[in-house]
Write a protein that holds these residues in place. Structure first.
Motif, PDB file in Angstrom:
ATOM      1  N   ARG A  10       5.145  26.258 -41.919  1.00 57.75           N
ATOM      2  CA  ARG A  10       3.822  26.647 -42.407  1.00 57.75           C
ATOM      3  C   ARG A  10       3.407  25.781 -43.594  1.00 57.75           C
ATOM      4  N   MET A  11       4.343  25.519 -44.496  1.00 57.73           N
ATOM      5  CA  MET A  11       4.041  24.664 -45.643  1.00 57.73           C
ATOM      6  C   MET A  11       3.589  23.285 -45.167  1.00 57.73           C
ATOM      7  N   ARG A  12       4.302  22.748 -44.193  1.00 59.31           N
ATOM      8  CA  ARG A  12       3.929  21.431 -43.669  1.00 59.31           C
ATOM      9  C   ARG A  12       2.567  21.467 -42.986  1.00 59.31           C
ATOM     10  N   SER A  35       9.160  15.304 -44.025  1.00 61.51           N
ATOM     11  CA  SER A  35       8.546  15.465 -42.706  1.00 61.51           C
ATOM     12  C   SER A  35       8.291  14.130 -42.018  1.00 61.51           C
ATOM     13  N   GLY A  36       8.332  13.041 -42.800  1.00 60.62           N
ATOM     14  CA  GLY A  36       8.040  11.730 -42.243  1.00 60.62           C
ATOM     15  C   GLY A  36       6.566  11.383 -42.265  1.00 60.62           C
ATOM     16  N   ALA A  37       5.792  12.121 -43.056  1.00 61.03           N
ATOM     17  CA  ALA A  37       4.351  11.847 -43.167  1.00 61.03           C
ATOM     18  C   ALA A  37       4.123  10.403 -43.601  1.00 61.03           C
ATOM     19  N   ASP A  38       3.047   9.825 -43.092  1.00 60.95           N
ATOM     20  CA  ASP A  38       2.744   8.412 -43.353  1.00 60.95           C
ATOM     21  C   ASP A  38       2.063   8.275 -44.717  1.00 60.95           C
ATOM     22  N   LEU A  39       2.880   8.219 -45.758  1.00 60.66           N
ATOM     23  CA  LEU A  39       2.396   8.138 -47.132  1.00 60.66           C
ATOM     24  C   LEU A  39       2.913   6.870 -47.794  1.00 60.66           C
ATOM     25  N   LYS A  83       9.079   7.952 -45.165  1.00 60.16           N
ATOM     26  CA  LYS A  83       8.449   6.632 -45.145  1.00 60.16           C
ATOM     27  C   LYS A  83       7.966   6.194 -46.524  1.00 60.16           C
ATOM     28  N   ALA A  84       7.749   7.139 -47.398  1.00 66.14           N
ATOM     29  CA  ALA A  84       7.158   6.856 -48.704  1.00 66.14           C
ATOM     30  C   ALA A  84       8.199   6.425 -49.730  1.00 66.14           C
ATOM     31  N   SER A  85       7.730   5.719 -50.766  1.00 68.76           N
ATOM     32  CA  SER A  85       8.534   5.507 -51.964  1.00 68.76           C
ATOM     33  C   SER A  85       8.408   6.757 -52.823  1.00 68.76           C
TER      34      SER A  85
END
Length: 245
Positions: free
Chosen positions: A104-106, A144-148, A170-172
Motif C-alpha cells: 500500500r505504501m508503494r 521497489s526499483g522505482a526509476d529515480l 536504481k537510484a543513488s
C-alpha cells in the motif's frame, strides 16, 4: 495551514512559477491532497514525503525553498485529504498501518509520482526526498526499483523490512542521520550502509555530531541549525549532481 498555502500560491505565481498550490487526487477511491510547485516543464522534479504528522507547513516551506532553486516539487500525502494528526497515538496508528502494509505504501508513492507527472513534473528526472517517516518511505521506494535519479532520507527510519533488500535499486542514495538520534540507532545506520555496499548501490551517508532525531524541523524542540544547514547544503549539491541532464 490553508492560509500559508494561499500565500505561497500568490507569491510563487507572481514570481513566475507556472503552477502552485494544493492538489486533490485519489488513489483507489480515497481522496488525498498534495502540494505542487512547478517552475517549468524542463525542471527536475523532487518528490517530497512528509513526517508522521502528515503534509504540513513544514513540507510547504521546504517545497518553496526548492522551487526557489528552480526545481519542480510535489509534496505527497500518504494519509488522506484532511488527515493531519496532532496526537501521538494517531500518528503511530497511521504510520504503523503503512509500515505493516508495504504494498500500500508503494502504491501511494507511485500514485503521487503519476499525479506529479500529470501536473507537468518530469518523471524521467526525479529525486525522492523524505523526512523522518518520509525518510523510511523513500527508502521503500528505492527498494521497489522505482526509476529515480536519487533518494534522500533525512533523519528517517533506516531498518529494512524482513524479506526486502536493495538489489533492485536504481537510484543513488543520500542518507543524513543525527549521531544523537535516539529513535533510529547508529547500529541501524551502519547496517544500512553495509546493505547498500553489498547490493552495489551508489550511496553517501553522513552522521551529524550531536544532532538528535528531527534535527531539521524548524521551530521544533530538536532543531539544530548547524546540522540542518550542513544537511541542506549537501542535499542541494547532491540534487544538482544526480539530476543533471
Amino acid at each position: 495551514m490553508k492560509m500559508v498555502w494561499i500565500l505561497a500560491l500568490f507569491g510563487l505565481v507572481w514570481g513566475g512559477v507556472s503552477q502552485a498550490g494544493p492538489v486533490s487526487y485519489s488513489v483507489d477511491g480515497q481522496a488525498f491532497e498534495g502540494f505542487y510547485l512547478g517552475s517549468n516543464k524542463q525542471a527536475p522534479l523532487v518528490l517530497l514525503v512528509h513526517d508522521w504528522d502528515g503534509l504540513t507547513d513544514y513540507e510547504v516551506k521546504r517545497a518553496e525553498m526548492l522551487a526557489a532553486l528552480g526545481y519542480s516539487v510535489f509534496a505527497v500525502d500518504l494519509f488522506g485529504a484532511g488527515v493531519r494528526p496532532t496526537e501521538m497515538e494517531e500518528r503511530k496508528r497511521l504510520t504503523g498501518a503503512l509500515y505493516q502494509d508495504r504494498p500500500r505504501m508503494r502504491t501511494l508513492l507511485m500514485a503521487a509520482l503519476t499525479e506529479a507527472g500529470r501536473l507537468g513534473g518530469r518523471l524521467d528526472n526525479v529525486v525522492a526526498l523524505g523526512y523522518c517517516f518520509g525518510g523510511a518511505a523513500v527508502l521503500e521506494l528505492a527498494r521497489s526499483g522505482a526509476d529515480l535519479k536519487g533518494v534522500v532520507s533525512v533523519h528517517g527510519g533506516l531498518a529494512t523490512p524482513p524479506g526486502q533488500d536493495y538489489k533492485q535499486t536504481k537510484a543513488s542514495l543520500l542518507i543524513q542521520h543525527g549521531s544523537a538520534d535516539q529513535a533510529v540507532s547508529l547500529t541501524e545506520f551502519a547496517t544500512l550502509i553495509g546493505e547498500l555496499e553489498a547490493a552495489g548501490v551508489t550511496h553517501e551517508a553522513t552522521s551529524y555530531s550531536g544532532a538528535p532525531h528531527a534535527f531539521s524541523v524548524f521551530g521544533g524542540a530538536n532543531y539544530r541549525a548547524d546540522a540542518d544547514g550542513k544537511s541542506w547544503q549537501r542535499f542541494t549539491a547532491f540534487l544538482g549532481e544526480v539530476s543533471k541532464g
